[in-house]
Design a protein around this motif. Structure first.
Motif, PDB file in Angstrom:
ATOM      1  N   UNK A 154      -3.599 -13.548   2.522  1.00  0.00           N
ATOM      2  CA  UNK A 154      -2.463 -12.270   1.858  1.00  0.00           C
ATOM      3  C   UNK A 154      -1.785 -11.207   2.563  1.00  0.00           C
ATOM      4  N   UNK A 155      -0.884 -10.617   2.947  1.00  0.00           N
ATOM      5  CA  UNK A 155       0.102  -9.611   2.755  1.00  0.00           C
ATOM      6  C   UNK A 155      -0.581  -7.991   1.586  1.00  0.00           C
ATOM      7  N   UNK A 156      -1.020  -7.035   2.460  1.00  0.00           N
ATOM      8  CA  UNK A 156      -1.239  -5.690   1.405  1.00  0.00           C
ATOM      9  C   UNK A 156       0.164  -5.352   0.377  1.00  0.00           C
ATOM     10  N   UNK A 157      -0.238  -5.464  -0.666  1.00  0.00           N
ATOM     11  CA  UNK A 157       0.745  -5.387  -2.200  1.00  0.00           C
ATOM     12  C   UNK A 157       1.194  -3.476  -1.474  1.00  0.00           C
ATOM     13  N   UNK A 158       0.190  -3.217  -0.797  1.00  0.00           N
ATOM     14  CA  UNK A 158       0.827  -1.410  -0.148  1.00  0.00           C
ATOM     15  C   UNK A 158      -0.847  -1.303   0.768  1.00  0.00           C
ATOM     16  N   UNK A 159      -0.545  -0.020   1.217  1.00  0.00           N
ATOM     17  CA  UNK A 159      -2.025   0.621   2.076  1.00  0.00           C
ATOM     18  C   UNK A 159      -2.445   1.708   1.262  1.00  0.00           C
ATOM     19  N   UNK A 160      -2.163   1.785   0.000  1.00  0.00           N
ATOM     20  CA  UNK A 160      -2.402   3.338  -0.758  1.00  0.00           C
ATOM     21  C   UNK A 160      -4.061   3.411  -0.913  1.00  0.00           C
ATOM     22  N   UNK A 199       3.896 -21.093 -10.817  1.00  0.00           N
ATOM     23  CA  UNK A 199       3.631 -20.540 -10.078  1.00  0.00           C
ATOM     24  C   UNK A 199       4.987 -20.386  -9.570  1.00  0.00           C
ATOM     25  N   UNK A 200       4.116 -18.436  -9.519  1.00  0.00           N
ATOM     26  CA  UNK A 200       5.060 -17.297  -9.037  1.00  0.00           C
ATOM     27  C   UNK A 200       4.665 -16.909  -8.168  1.00  0.00           C
ATOM     28  N   UNK A 201       5.364 -15.637  -7.288  1.00  0.00           N
ATOM     29  CA  UNK A 201       5.116 -14.675  -6.165  1.00  0.00           C
ATOM     30  C   UNK A 201       4.399 -13.773  -7.089  1.00  0.00           C
ATOM     31  N   UNK A 202       3.735 -12.976  -6.577  1.00  0.00           N
ATOM     32  CA  UNK A 202       2.621 -11.289  -7.265  1.00  0.00           C
ATOM     33  C   UNK A 202       4.193 -10.702  -7.477  1.00  0.00           C
ATOM     34  N   UNK A 203       4.979 -10.496  -7.200  1.00  0.00           N
ATOM     35  CA  UNK A 203       6.338  -9.759  -7.391  1.00  0.00           C
ATOM     36  C   UNK A 203       6.581 -10.217  -9.044  1.00  0.00           C
ATOM     37  N   UNK A 207      -8.841   0.614  -1.598  1.00  0.00           N
ATOM     38  CA  UNK A 207      -9.634   0.417  -0.831  1.00  0.00           C
ATOM     39  C   UNK A 207     -10.727  -0.349  -1.774  1.00  0.00           C
ATOM     40  N   UNK A 208     -10.532  -0.319  -2.905  1.00  0.00           N
ATOM     41  CA  UNK A 208     -11.810  -1.405  -3.105  1.00  0.00           C
ATOM     42  C   UNK A 208     -11.242  -2.631  -3.572  1.00  0.00           C
ATOM     43  N   UNK A 209     -10.117  -3.123  -3.004  1.00  0.00           N
ATOM     44  CA  UNK A 209      -9.683  -4.129  -2.646  1.00  0.00           C
ATOM     45  C   UNK A 209      -9.798  -4.691  -1.493  1.00  0.00           C
ATOM     46  N   UNK A 210     -10.450  -5.650  -1.934  1.00  0.00           N
ATOM     47  CA  UNK A 210     -10.597  -7.166  -0.008  1.00  0.00           C
ATOM     48  C   UNK A 210      -9.821  -7.874  -0.289  1.00  0.00           C
ATOM     49  N   UNK A 211      -8.793  -8.323  -1.006  1.00  0.00           N
ATOM     50  CA  UNK A 211      -7.725  -9.338  -1.465  1.00  0.00           C
ATOM     51  C   UNK A 211      -7.079  -8.766  -0.764  1.00  0.00           C
ATOM     52  N   UNK A 212      -6.582  -8.424  -1.950  1.00  0.00           N
ATOM     53  CA  UNK A 212      -4.649  -6.993  -1.500  1.00  0.00           C
ATOM     54  C   UNK A 212      -4.782  -6.165  -1.141  1.00  0.00           C
ATOM     55  N   UNK A 213      -5.926  -6.335  -0.836  1.00  0.00           N
ATOM     56  CA  UNK A 213      -5.798  -4.343   0.531  1.00  0.00           C
ATOM     57  C   UNK A 213      -6.918  -4.813   1.899  1.00  0.00           C
ATOM     58  N   UNK A 264      -8.325   4.458  12.847  1.00  0.00           N
ATOM     59  CA  UNK A 264      -6.929   4.970  12.344  1.00  0.00           C
ATOM     60  C   UNK A 264      -5.549   4.143  12.456  1.00  0.00           C
ATOM     61  N   UNK A 265      -4.573   4.298  11.248  1.00  0.00           N
ATOM     62  CA  UNK A 265      -4.242   3.230  10.989  1.00  0.00           C
ATOM     63  C   UNK A 265      -2.896   3.760  12.541  1.00  0.00           C
ATOM     64  N   UNK A 266      -2.431   2.217  12.503  1.00  0.00           N
ATOM     65  CA  UNK A 266      -0.958   2.207  13.971  1.00  0.00           C
ATOM     66  C   UNK A 266       0.303   1.698  13.414  1.00  0.00           C
ATOM     67  N   UNK A 267      -0.261   0.657  12.432  1.00  0.00           N
ATOM     68  CA  UNK A 267       1.202  -0.327  13.171  1.00  0.00           C
ATOM     69  C   UNK A 267       1.771  -1.195  11.843  1.00  0.00           C
ATOM     70  N   UNK A 268       2.546  -1.481  10.707  1.00  0.00           N
ATOM     71  CA  UNK A 268       2.970  -2.036   9.930  1.00  0.00           C
ATOM     72  C   UNK A 268       3.665  -3.315  10.028  1.00  0.00           C
ATOM     73  N   UNK A 269       3.748  -4.037  11.222  1.00  0.00           N
ATOM     74  CA  UNK A 269       5.008  -4.653  10.691  1.00  0.00           C
ATOM     75  C   UNK A 269       4.621  -6.341  10.082  1.00  0.00           C
ATOM     76  N   UNK A 270       5.320  -5.427   8.480  1.00  0.00           N
ATOM     77  CA  UNK A 270       5.739  -6.156   7.442  1.00  0.00           C
ATOM     78  C   UNK A 270       5.895  -7.665   7.252  1.00  0.00           C
ATOM     79  N   UNK A 271       4.888  -8.262   6.775  1.00  0.00           N
ATOM     80  CA  UNK A 271       5.622 -10.131   7.193  1.00  0.00           C
ATOM     81  C   UNK A 271       4.491 -10.467   7.974  1.00  0.00           C
ATOM     82  N   UNK A 272       3.738  -9.362   9.157  1.00  0.00           N
ATOM     83  CA  UNK A 272       3.095 -10.467  10.726  1.00  0.00           C
ATOM     84  C   UNK A 272       1.373  -9.816  10.133  1.00  0.00           C
TER      85      UNK A 272
END
Length: 527
Positions: free
Chosen positions: A34-40, A394-398, A44-50, A186-194
């Motif tokens: 899955x894609x991260x919900x965010x990169x805040x 079954x619903x999306x996380x949002x 960092x404690x979440x290996x699934x959501x981040x 170091x963070x480079x890029x987030x191509x959302x959806x990819x």
């Protein structure tokens, strides 16, 4: 047999055979579900959501994969001052990826930002009994305080991501999409959806440190996390040589790995579990408060069958944790699968005037949970079979996440829902588990620790509050008693304990911690 088991560390070595080598040898590719919900930083404690964020943002201390002890990261040493305070001495000369210094002022800013209850970050589920604050003692010393006695402040600091003070104060919106940490990448890029990617940080403090975790200089120039929700897509990537590692394969993927050359399936225990949180005392349909109806639902389920559906899973021992955890009650057993007993309980309740007309229990999960469609369908069918109507959803996380929070319970009252969801125990202690899952939430503070709880019991809350301040054997025994208390009340169904699994290409040496998190600084190419 190519499927390998491990408890703490895994070493893999081999010769590439039958799998095309990666087009970009300097890029380490990870296929994640899955894609991260965010990169805040709070994630960092979440290996699934981040997934992978820990390679960019570091904590002050971390748990060693082999010993289970806390080891230095951004803090070189620390000491407990008293039962509400922890002093941490920081490394000198560390800089964030934006070039600003990591000093006590920056660390204090991060700690208070991450743990600020008004920010309502998900890390609040692992907050302690009090509010966390931080003060600067000198340029390289910070003191963390809890407003209540908290014997696990060091653990909470191991969850806390430290990021640029300048970004938090001057560009806070970027904090969630362009992380500025201190890590080896170091963070480079987030191509959302990819995908999202990071590049090797040549100014990383670990290059010159004797006590660094992993290698001083990571082998790979770049890491990219590819989002592939379908397990078959992740499997195809490693078969085609397009990924170095696949996260969360299905059991059938591991079976195929035994027959194919070039990669292996690595499995081992994790801290993750899947539960069924059945609405109880908060804005719930009053019929779900009848103990016979609740018991009927719990005993209607075939737990072995559900574990088989999930694959790489086992049946819990009647509680949301494992025997290595403080507070685990070995006297408890998983709820017996007994549909006949369930039908009798339903009939008894109806004979006493409990009218089930119009009741329909919604068995609901998020679409990013592996095999969730099959799981909620099976649970719904088992409950229907004993005479309690259901519907599956079954619903999306949002859409689902707000419905998993107390702020939305009232809007749907009277509600009859079973939340089927994956969660983890980031510490081997039931205190966090019981606090976040069972304590009565504050309706005036819907962002609090227990914001997903459906249970309110004054006696339980009083006993839990006391137990959270205890240490040693007293804490262990108090948590054991609370687990027994909850087991008798049929609050949350422990559906399965989940194993951690990866597909890993041959020719790599890796070390994984007990939480399954991997750090690229711990990945080497074998000779």
């Amino acid at each position: 047999m190519k499927t390998r088991q491990t408890a703490l560390a895994i070493t893999l070595a081999g010769v590439l055979a039958g799998v095309t080598s990666l087009a970009l040898a300097d890029t380490f590719v990870v296929a994640v579900p899955q894609e991260p919900q965010d990169l805040a930083a709070q994630g960092i404690y979440k290996e699934i959501n981040a997934p992978g964020l820990r390679n960019v943002i570091e904590p002050l201390i971390m748990m060693d994969a082999d010993s289970g002890d806390y080891v230095p990261v951004l803090a070189q040493d620390w000491e407990v001052i008293d039962d509400t305070s922890l002093r941490l001495h920081l490394r000198e000369g560390v800089v964030f990826h934006d070039g600003t210094p990591m000093d006590a002022e920056a660390v204090a800013t991060s700690i208070e930002f991450v743990w600020d209850q008004e920010n309502a970050f998900t890390i609040q589920e692992y907050a302690g009994p009090g509010r966390i604050s931080a003060e600067v003692e000198d340029d390289l010393t910070v003191v963390v305080h809890s407003s209540e006695p908290d014997p696990m402040l060091d653990f909470r600091m191991s969850l806390t991501g430290i990021t640029s003070q300048d970004q938090i104060e001057n560009n806070p919106s970027a904090h969630f999409t362009q992380p500025l940490g201190t890590g080896p990448y170091a963070f480079e890029d987030w191509d959302q959806g990819s995908s999202w990617s990071a590049v090797r940080n040549d100014d990383w403090w670990g290059r010159a440190a004797d006590d660094v975790y992993g290698q001083n200089i990571p082998d790979y120039d770049r890491v990219r996390f590819e989002f592939r929700t379908e397990s078959s897509s992740r499997m195809a990537m490693i078969m085609a040589g397009e990924a170095d590692i696949v996260v969360s394969p299905q059991s059938s993927d591991c079976e195929r790995a035994e027959r194919l050359d070039g990669f292996s399936c690595v499995t081992g225990p994790s801290s993750q579990y899947i539960y069924g949180r059945l609405d109880y005392s908060l804005f719930a349909d009053e019929r779900l408060e009848d103990p016979r109806i609740r018991a009927a639902i719990f005993h209607a389920l075939s737990y072995e069958g559900l574990a088989d559906i999930l694959g790489l899973a086992s049946v819990p021992q009647g509680q949301l944790g494992t025997p290595d955890m403080t507070g685990f009650n070995d006297a408890l057993e998983q709820y017996a699968s007994d549909p006949q007993r369930s039908m009798e309980l339903v009939q008894q309740a109806q004979a006493d005037g409990v009218n089930l007309n119009g009741l329909r229990v919604e068995v609901m999960g998020r679409d990013d949970t592996p095999r969730i469609g099959e799981l909620v369908e099976a649970i719904g069918a088992m409950i229907e079979a004993v005479g309690i109507p259901t519907r599956q959803n079954v619903q999306t996380p949002a859409v689902a996440n707000p419905r998993f929070r107390i702020s939305e319970y009232k809007a749907e009252a009277p509600r009859a829902m079973m939340q089927v969801h994956v969660k983890e125990n980031p510490a081997p202690d039931f205190g966090l588990n019981l606090h976040s899952n069972y304590a009565c939430p504050d309706l005036d503070d819907p962002s609090g620790v227990s914001r997903s709880s459906v249970f309110c019991d004054e006696e339980f809350d009083e006993r839990l509050h006391e137990a959270l301040t205890l240490i040693g054997e007293e804490r262990h025994e108090a948590m054991q008693e609370l687990n027994a208390f909850l087991h008798e009340r049929y609050v949350i169904i422990p559906l399965a304990l989940l194993d951690r699994a990866y597909l890993v290409r041959d020719g790599l040496d890796l070390t994984f911690g007990p939480d399954g998190r991997f750090l690229l600084a711990n990945v080497t190419q074998s000779d």
